[in-house]
Scaffold this motif. Sequence first.
Motif, mmCIF file in Angstrom:
data_model
loop_
_atom_site.group_PDB
_atom_site.id
_atom_site.type_symbol
_atom_site.label_atom_id
_atom_site.label_comp_id
_atom_site.label_asym_id
_atom_site.label_seq_id
_atom_site.Cartn_x
_atom_site.Cartn_y
_atom_site.Cartn_z
ATOM 1 N N ASN A 42 -23.762 -2.877 19.637
ATOM 2 C CA ASN A 42 -22.757 -2.685 18.325
ATOM 3 C C ASN A 42 -21.292 -3.308 18.631
ATOM 4 O O ASN A 42 -20.461 -2.968 17.964
ATOM 5 N N LEU A 43 -21.475 -4.439 19.089
ATOM 6 C CA LEU A 43 -20.353 -5.323 19.131
ATOM 7 C C LEU A 43 -20.514 -6.089 17.731
ATOM 8 O O LEU A 43 -21.226 -6.619 17.240
ATOM 9 N N ASN A 44 -19.200 -6.648 17.036
ATOM 10 C CA ASN A 44 -18.979 -7.343 15.998
ATOM 11 C C ASN A 44 -19.231 -8.784 16.674
ATOM 12 O O ASN A 44 -19.253 -9.136 17.823
ATOM 13 N N ARG A 45 -19.293 -9.673 15.703
ATOM 14 C CA ARG A 45 -19.661 -11.314 16.076
ATOM 15 C C ARG A 45 -18.530 -11.883 17.058
ATOM 16 O O ARG A 45 -18.895 -12.416 17.893
ATOM 17 N N LYS A 46 -17.290 -11.489 16.581
ATOM 18 C CA LYS A 46 -16.088 -11.924 17.497
ATOM 19 C C LYS A 46 -16.316 -11.630 18.875
ATOM 20 O O LYS A 46 -16.121 -12.726 19.929
ATOM 21 N N ALA A 47 -16.452 -10.266 19.159
ATOM 22 C CA ALA A 47 -16.531 -9.827 20.582
ATOM 23 C C ALA A 47 -17.766 -10.355 21.214
ATOM 24 O O ALA A 47 -17.757 -10.686 22.275
ATOM 25 N N LYS A 48 -18.763 -10.328 20.443
ATOM 26 C CA LYS A 48 -19.967 -10.961 21.092
ATOM 27 C C LYS A 48 -19.870 -12.152 21.536
ATOM 28 O O LYS A 48 -20.309 -12.674 22.676
ATOM 29 N N SER A 268 -10.435 -8.664 18.671
ATOM 30 C CA SER A 268 -9.920 -9.174 17.493
ATOM 31 C C SER A 268 -8.830 -9.653 17.629
ATOM 32 O O SER A 268 -8.140 -10.428 16.621
ATOM 33 N N SER A 269 -7.910 -9.745 18.605
ATOM 34 C CA SER A 269 -6.793 -10.341 18.844
ATOM 35 C C SER A 269 -6.652 -11.576 19.637
ATOM 36 O O SER A 269 -5.924 -12.260 19.768
ATOM 37 N N TYR A 270 -8.095 -12.237 19.674
ATOM 38 C CA TYR A 270 -8.457 -13.309 20.480
ATOM 39 C C TYR A 270 -8.178 -14.516 19.843
ATOM 40 O O TYR A 270 -8.275 -14.538 18.326
#
Length: 270
Positions: A42-48, A268-270
């Motif tokens: 369930n991670l979004n693309r950025k987190a993945k 999201s803040s990366y």
Amino acid sequence: MRQISNKRFCLVVFAMLLTFSAELHAWGLTGHRVVAEIAERNLNRKAKKEIKKLLEGSSMAYWANWPDEIRSDSTHSWQHTFNWHYVNFQSGLTFEQLSVNLENYPVENIYSAINLNTTKLKNKSLSLSERRVSLYFLIHLIGDLEQPLHIGREEDLGGNKIEVNWFSSKTNLHSVWDSKLIDYYKYSYTEYSSLLDIHSKKVNKNLASGDLKYWIYDSYLLADKVYDEIKTYEKLDYQYAYYHKEILDLQLLKGGLRLAKVLNEIFSSY
Ligand code: ADE
Ligand code: ZN
């Protein structure tokens, strides 16, 4: 004859050590892996992308139990993290009372540890290895959060001191919730994750709503119920498993979805 009894003695001591060490653990191996696996799905693309870099391609499930494993590190360098897995309260608190107690809790605990490791993982000026360790802890601790007895009572160490019979063996209530209930179903962690992670985006969003304090209160209320009803069971077996399957599944699913939410937010803040 003498040799046999020595061997027997060693076996008994070994069995006792196993029981004792199991008491100190959190959701068992499978529970933590299920939470990690559902989160990863369930991670979004950025987190993945960022997590792939941090974990150098290994899975979140692979690291999910590491914060329990380091308790055996003979250098004792992780001793300061041993309180991080739980927090205890007296029964009957309102959400407001629990919030005040959490803010003023005298020692490090699951709440302060999740906050600390969230802050560290967000801080890109920290080394990769420091952030990696914080990620391992978040994967594990946000799982511990939904094991109701990790938000337990001091006097019985979150159910560790409450002796119960699980089928025909003696154990304690904490251990039933850590692993006995989960292992009873004999799913692999990937099977279990696939069986649980079946809901729409809308349902998932709802299950992961609220914040850390609210999630702690959620488990706290469930712990109250678990403590209360144990008085009605003489021994825990098929019936206990049957009546707790739904809530067990829900806790594991919430763990995974909440972990995904925390990680999606951090990266999201990366
Ligand atoms: N040790 C003391 N309290 C505990 C709890 N609630 N969960 C796990 N281990 C504990
Ligand atoms: Zn733990």
